[in-house]
Motif scaffolding. Sequence first.
Motif, short mmCIF file in Angstrom:
data_model
loop_
_atom_site.label_atom_id
_atom_site.label_comp_id
_atom_site.label_asym_id
_atom_site.label_seq_id
_atom_site.Cartn_x
_atom_site.Cartn_y
_atom_site.Cartn_z
N THR A 86 0.86 -1.19 0.00
CA THR A 86 0.00 0.00 0.00
C THR A 86 0.89 1.23 0.00
O THR A 86 1.81 1.35 0.82
N THR A 87 0.65 2.15 -0.93
CA THR A 87 1.54 3.29 -1.14
C THR A 87 0.76 4.60 -1.19
O THR A 87 -0.27 4.69 -1.86
N LEU A 88 1.28 5.60 -0.50
CA LEU A 88 0.75 6.97 -0.58
C LEU A 88 1.80 7.81 -1.29
O LEU A 88 2.97 7.81 -0.90
N SER A 89 1.39 8.51 -2.33
CA SER A 89 2.33 9.40 -3.03
C SER A 89 1.67 10.76 -3.25
O SER A 89 0.45 10.85 -3.41
N VAL A 90 2.51 11.80 -3.24
CA VAL A 90 2.03 13.16 -3.44
C VAL A 90 2.92 13.84 -4.47
O VAL A 90 4.15 13.79 -4.37
N GLU A 91 2.28 14.45 -5.46
CA GLU A 91 2.98 15.16 -6.52
C GLU A 91 2.46 16.59 -6.57
O GLU A 91 1.27 16.82 -6.39
N ARG A 92 3.36 17.55 -6.79
CA ARG A 92 2.95 18.95 -6.91
C ARG A 92 3.42 19.50 -8.25
O ARG A 92 4.55 19.25 -8.66
N ARG A 93 2.53 20.24 -8.92
CA ARG A 93 2.91 20.92 -10.15
C ARG A 93 2.50 22.37 -10.06
O ARG A 93 1.35 22.68 -9.70
N GLY A 94 3.44 23.26 -10.38
CA GLY A 94 3.13 24.69 -10.38
C GLY A 94 2.21 25.03 -11.54
O GLY A 94 2.27 24.41 -12.60
N LEU A 95 1.33 25.99 -11.31
CA LEU A 95 0.39 26.42 -12.35
C LEU A 95 0.79 27.78 -12.89
O LEU A 95 1.33 28.62 -12.16
N ASP A 96 0.54 27.99 -14.16
CA ASP A 96 0.79 29.28 -14.78
C ASP A 96 -0.34 30.23 -14.36
O ASP A 96 -1.50 30.02 -14.73
N ASP A 170 -1.81 28.61 -6.97
CA ASP A 170 -0.50 28.48 -7.60
C ASP A 170 -0.10 27.05 -7.97
O ASP A 170 0.83 26.85 -8.74
N ASN A 171 -0.77 26.06 -7.37
CA ASN A 171 -0.31 24.68 -7.55
C ASN A 171 -1.45 23.70 -7.77
O ASN A 171 -2.59 23.95 -7.37
N ALA A 172 -1.11 22.61 -8.41
CA ALA A 172 -2.00 21.44 -8.48
C ALA A 172 -1.31 20.31 -7.73
O ALA A 172 -0.10 20.11 -7.86
N TYR A 173 -2.08 19.62 -6.90
CA TYR A 173 -1.54 18.50 -6.13
C TYR A 173 -2.27 17.22 -6.55
O TYR A 173 -3.48 17.22 -6.75
N PHE A 174 -1.50 16.14 -6.64
CA PHE A 174 -2.05 14.83 -6.97
C PHE A 174 -1.70 13.91 -5.80
O PHE A 174 -0.54 13.56 -5.60
N ILE A 175 -2.71 13.55 -5.03
CA ILE A 175 -2.51 12.71 -3.84
C ILE A 175 -3.11 11.34 -4.16
O ILE A 175 -4.31 11.22 -4.42
N THR A 176 -2.26 10.31 -4.14
CA THR A 176 -2.69 8.98 -4.59
C THR A 176 -2.42 7.93 -3.53
O THR A 176 -1.34 7.88 -2.95
N LEU A 177 -3.43 7.12 -3.28
CA LEU A 177 -3.27 5.94 -2.44
C LEU A 177 -3.56 4.73 -3.30
O LEU A 177 -4.62 4.65 -3.93
N ALA A 178 -2.62 3.79 -3.37
CA ALA A 178 -2.80 2.56 -4.15
C ALA A 178 -2.59 1.37 -3.22
O ALA A 178 -1.60 1.32 -2.48
N ALA A 179 -3.52 0.43 -3.26
CA ALA A 179 -3.45 -0.73 -2.37
C ALA A 179 -3.89 -1.99 -3.12
O ALA A 179 -4.69 -1.91 -4.04
N PRO A 180 -3.37 -3.16 -2.71
CA PRO A 180 -3.88 -4.40 -3.29
C PRO A 180 -5.38 -4.51 -3.00
O PRO A 180 -5.84 -4.07 -1.94
#
Length: 201
Positions: A86-96, A170-180
């Motif tokens: 089971t994995t939690l990941s967070v990604e941030r991207r700046g917005l124009d 200013d930002n977009a966030y992608f918060i993902t939880l993936a589990a079996p």
Amino acid sequence: MTQMTPAMDVRAFPTRPKDIGVALVIVVALALGLLLRSQVTGRTNSFKDKDSPFSVIYPATWGSGEPVPGLLLKVQDTRTDSTFKTTLSVERRGLDPQSPPTLQALVDRRVATQGGQTAFHLLSTTDATVGGAKAMRQEYAYVVQPIDQARRASVPVVVHAIDYVVVTKDNAYFITLAAPEGEFDGAAAQMDSIISSVKVQ
């Protein structure tokens, strides 16, 4: 001549106080075990991004996964009973700020990206709010081969995932939880707790 056998002195030994004592010791030991377990499983770690207001709280029993370029955070529940953890990941991207994409456009791009996974299947998309910001919640499934080496026994795993796409000024966030799939219900409950702790502005 008849021999008389001496009558045996049979006395009842009172054991009730001992039984009560043993039961009390067992109850106290179980209560202490449950208290210790709740303290261990209830502990949390916090993460704060140094370049944005983003912060999140996640279970302390989850360890850091391999660092991945572009991700703010990646942690895994190493106790997951599967080769896929089971994995939690967070990604941030700046917005124009001059021409920021809409939330729907970001979600569509995300679906297109995730759609490249084996047997990808989008289950649902719903509106959400995360840390006071507009968001969309996606639920989907796909298949992974966690150990992809010749002659090593490893069965493909069906992964059930939740994705939150969150947009701020200013930002977009992608918060993902993936589990079996078999662990998803417990992981989803933890995700609810994690999402309620997120701050993005």
